[in-house]
Design an enzyme around this catalytic site. Structure first.
Site, PDB file in Angstrom:
ATOM      1  N   ASP A  38      29.137  14.953  19.584  1.00  0.00           N
ATOM      2  CA  ASP A  38      28.635  15.056  20.806  1.00  0.00           C
ATOM      3  C   ASP A  38      27.241  14.089  20.874  1.00  0.00           C
ATOM      4  O   ASP A  38      26.708  14.097  19.915  1.00  0.00           O
ATOM      5  CB  ASP A  38      28.272  16.489  21.194  1.00  0.00           C
ATOM      6  CG  ASP A  38      28.035  16.487  22.752  1.00  0.00           C
ATOM      7  OD1 ASP A  38      28.900  16.963  23.357  1.00  0.00           O
ATOM      8  OD2 ASP A  38      26.930  16.240  23.312  1.00  0.00           O
ATOM      9  N   TYR A  57      39.478  53.819  47.929  1.00  0.00           N
ATOM     10  CA  TYR A  57      40.880  54.141  48.239  1.00  0.00           C
ATOM     11  C   TYR A  57      41.168  55.438  48.830  1.00  0.00           C
ATOM     12  O   TYR A  57      39.979  56.251  49.116  1.00  0.00           O
ATOM     13  CB  TYR A  57      41.777  53.988  46.964  1.00  0.00           C
ATOM     14  CG  TYR A  57      41.976  52.475  46.733  1.00  0.00           C
ATOM     15  CD1 TYR A  57      42.285  51.430  47.561  1.00  0.00           C
ATOM     16  CD2 TYR A  57      41.470  52.074  45.014  1.00  0.00           C
ATOM     17  CE1 TYR A  57      42.179  50.220  47.062  1.00  0.00           C
ATOM     18  CE2 TYR A  57      41.486  50.696  44.780  1.00  0.00           C
ATOM     19  CZ  TYR A  57      41.815  49.601  45.912  1.00  0.00           C
ATOM     20  OH  TYR A  57      42.050  48.489  45.272  1.00  0.00           O
TER      21      TYR A  57
END
Ligand code: ADP
Ligand code: SF4
Length: 682
Positions: A415, A173
């Site tokens: 699962d 910047y």
């Protein structure tokens, strides 16, 4: 608290103010900007509540010549801005934390699409965002004006209640553009020698101190290395000299790297925790002022080591504070095992790069504090005594089970795999993605503390099993699989020639299929998978060509600041590339690709073709459950909801978010989800 960590909770004097501890949330973009002040305030307040001794804003423009639209940025241009930001400072102070504001001018590295002001820079140069515009060279009056803007913004910051005011000379910047000989070609007293190039930064520090230094600390955010080698500022060259020249002038040094924002917040694929130490380690040897730096710090032991070895005085964090706003509080309470560790995936950076509000893979509540009223550590107690069955323990199912469990629901999480994790188990095994498993580890660990949540691994459930189980609510989080028909983001139909032949998908590779050299990876997914798979196969000695319809490898990783290092690494490993080509045909020993512009064909030798294209939901269980509503009723199942990849395949972040949202909203009426939208009112 573990006494080993006491040092992290020592107060630190910063000029005229004192931070209550060493936890410093450095400025970070959050995509909310001046257009969403309530969202940003609520998010920063939660960081303060979570124990960060200093909480800073994102970049805050000092003047309309620095306007980053359409990206979210703050401004301190006028009294309306002061009123809005005063709320942020107040909310931070309510938790005894210091409020910092990162005053910012982008120079040639901004857009000015809102204000349509010409860009300014030390010397005439093309705009850094690639666009037709150029920045004009600042004359002496411009420099005087700029100094006044910084000073006026600092005064506004003080009246808004901020304790720490930044001079921001980093990330390419404007003040940094003056420092670097790459961008500063001036021949006057602000250019040429390093003393001249540092002049503006010195003046800015003096001006800011003069304006607000009685009450506010003046912090300098400096990039000590812009990673351009000797052509630019380096940590062992001019970076060191700049710190030496200004050593005692600011009240605080906030040190990092420049070149681009991505260098400062490198993903875990390309950096380890504390990776900036090699660059910033010298700073404390040159100044008596406190030094803050970042490095994706999540381990309290690493933090202590940074302090004890004299590298840093304050532990800076952007991403770790996003992933876990309560990180300091957890260490203080002796609950460091509960830290939701940042995985370094940079999905948060993607939000910024997209101009969207902040989101995070690990923390589904970030950015949702105001608009949904979500708190990262508190969740409403359960609304009923319902039992919930969650099928699938990938990121969506794990997060749903954890958050439902924290609400007090009785939850069963099943699962088919031997261990929970779903796609994470496969993806975290790819080169550089190991930290992604933290998404699983955190959730599995926290679920382990809840008596009301049970995990059933190695349990592939059929609809019959689910009906027999008989929960009140069934959540289907069974994931997705990679497509075999070649349909991807850019190409809807690859034609029968290619689709009819035997191609491999990432699922095949994960299941143990061994491709034959030469391998062609056709990537029409564009996120991490194609590149990471290529890296693995190259590492295993395969000859690999990556073909993609996009002009670069893994194009969406531009959003996570990873595209350049991904392509660089793959090219260095010997990857062959065919860019801007779509799959047109596949035959024995070769595949054909058509240029997306001309349609001209290129033939590539190919013993194995791996399609990394779209994904399809694994919805068989869901479909068979909802096919017979009567059976559900008879089993006492009130709702069946599919979430995450099983609903619409997406990122791990989106799956976690979906799981969390389901848990928050399971007892709301079907249309009861409330999202507030910030909008400017007349
Ligand atoms: P998401 O990202 O949406 O969480 P994942 O693909 O990571 O999805 O996880 C889905 C999980 O669901 C996988 O671990 C998979 O093994 C599991 N799964 C899929 N079908 C079934 C089933 N019928 N019964 C139990 N688990 C299943
Ligand atoms: Fe860390 Fe990823 Fe969250 Fe960013 S999105 S804070 S990198 S876990």
């Amino acid at each position: 608290m573990n006494p080993r960590y006491n040092v992290l909770f020592e107060p630190v004097r910063i000029g005229p103010v004192t931070a209550k501890n060493r936890f410093y949330q450095t400025p970070h973009a959050n995509g909310m900007g001046y257009m969403r002040p309530r969202s940003a305030t609520a998010m920063r307040a939660i960081k303060a509540e979570g124990g960060w001794g200093v909480v800073c804003t994102e970049y805050c423009s000092v003047h309309p010549t620095s306007d980053d639209s359409p990206f979210g940025f703050l401004s301190l241009w006028d009294e309306d801005d002061v009123r809005a930001l005063a709320k942020t400072a107040d909310a931070i102070h309510a938790h005894d934390s210091l409020a910092g504001v990162e005053l910012w001018h982008g120079g040639s590295h901004t857009n000015n699409r809102l204000t349509r002001e010409p860009l300014i820079a030390p010397s005439a140069q093309p705009a850094k965002y690639i666009q037709p515009g150029h920045a004009r060279a600042m004359d002496r009056q411009d420099i005087a004006d700029f100094r006044r803007w910084q000073r006026d913004a600092a005064l506004r910051a003080r009246s808004a209640g901020f304790d720490i005011v930044y001079v921001y000379a980093s990330h390419d910047y404007l003040p940094f553009q003056f420092l670097s000989a790459r961008t500063n070609r001036r021949a006057d007293e602000y250019g040429g020698s390093l003393v001249n190039r540092v002049r503006l930064l010195r003046e800015m520090i003096e001006d800011t101190r003069d304006a607000v230094g009685d009450k506010c600390a003046v912090a300098v955010r400096l990039a000590v290395d812009e990673l351009h080698g000797p052509a630019g500022i380096t940590a062992d060259g001019e970076g060191r000299e700049i710190v030496a020249m200004l050593a005692e002038l600011p009240d605080l040094w906030d040190i990092n790297l420049a070149g681009s924002l991505g260098n400062d917040s490198r993903s875990s694929r390309f950096s380890a925790e504390a990776f900036q130490e090699d660059y910033v380690g010298f700073v404390k040897t040159l100044t008596s002022k406190p030094v803050v730096g970042v490095g994706r710090f999540t381990s309290p032991d690493t933090m202590v080591s940074q302090i004890r070895r004299g590298i840093l005085d304050l532990i800076g964090a952007a991403r770790p504070s996003i992933a876990d706003p309560f990180l300091p509080r957890k260490i203080a309470d002796g609950r460091e095992d509960e830290i939701r560790e940042c995985i370094g995936c940079n999905i948060c950076r993607a939000a910024n790069n997209e101009g969207a509000p902040l989101r995070c893979t690990q923390n589904p509540t970030i950015g949702e504090e105001w608009r949904r009223g979500w708190h990262p550590e508190r969740i409403a107690p359960k609304g009923s005594d319902s039992r919930v069955l969650v099928v699938g323990a990938g990121p969506a199912g794990l997060e749903a089970a954890l958050a439902l469990g924290q609400r007090g629901y009785r939850v069963s999480l099943a699962d088919s795999g031997k261990e929970p994790g779903g796609r994470l188990l496969r993806e975290a095994a790819l080169p550089g993605l190991g930290h992604w498993l933290r998404v699983r580890d955190y959730r599995a660990h926290m679920i382990g503390k809840l008596a009301n949540v049970e995990i059933f691994p190695a349990s592939p459930l059929t609809s019959h099993d689910v009906l027999e189980f008989g929960a009140d609510h069934v959540v289907v989080a069974t994931g997705s699989h990679w497509r075999r028909d070649g349909v991807g983001a850019c190409v809807e139909d690859i034609g029968v020639q290619a689709a009819g032949r035997k191609c491999l998908t990432p699922d095949d590779i994960f299941a143990g299929a061994v491709p034959q050299s030469p391998v062609v990876i056709y990537d029409d997914d564009h996120y991490a998978m194609g590149g990471a798979l290529a890296e693995r196969l190259l590492g295993q000695g395969f000859a690999v060509t990556l073909v993609t319809p996009m002009p670069v490898v893994s194009s969406w990783t531009q959003m996570t600041d990873e595209q350049f290092p991904v392509q660089k690494r793959l090219m260095e490993l010997g990857l062959r590339l065919l860019l801007s080509h779509r799959l047109a045909g596949h035959r024995d020993g070769a595949a054909d690709f058509a240029c997306v512009y001309t349609g001209r064909n290129t033939q590539v030798e190919c013993a194995s073709l791996i399609l990394v294209t779209g994904r399809l939901p694994d919805r068989a269980l869901y479909d068979s459950l909802v096919a017979v509503p009567g059976d559900l009723q008879a089993a006492g199942i009130g709702t069946v909801t599919r979430i995450g990849d099983c609903l619409a395949p997406s990122s791990v972040a989106d799956a976690v978010f979906a799981g969390h949202r389901l848990a928050r909203e399971i007892d709301l009426p079907a249309d009861g989800s409330a999202v507030r939208r910030e909008r400017p009112l007349p």
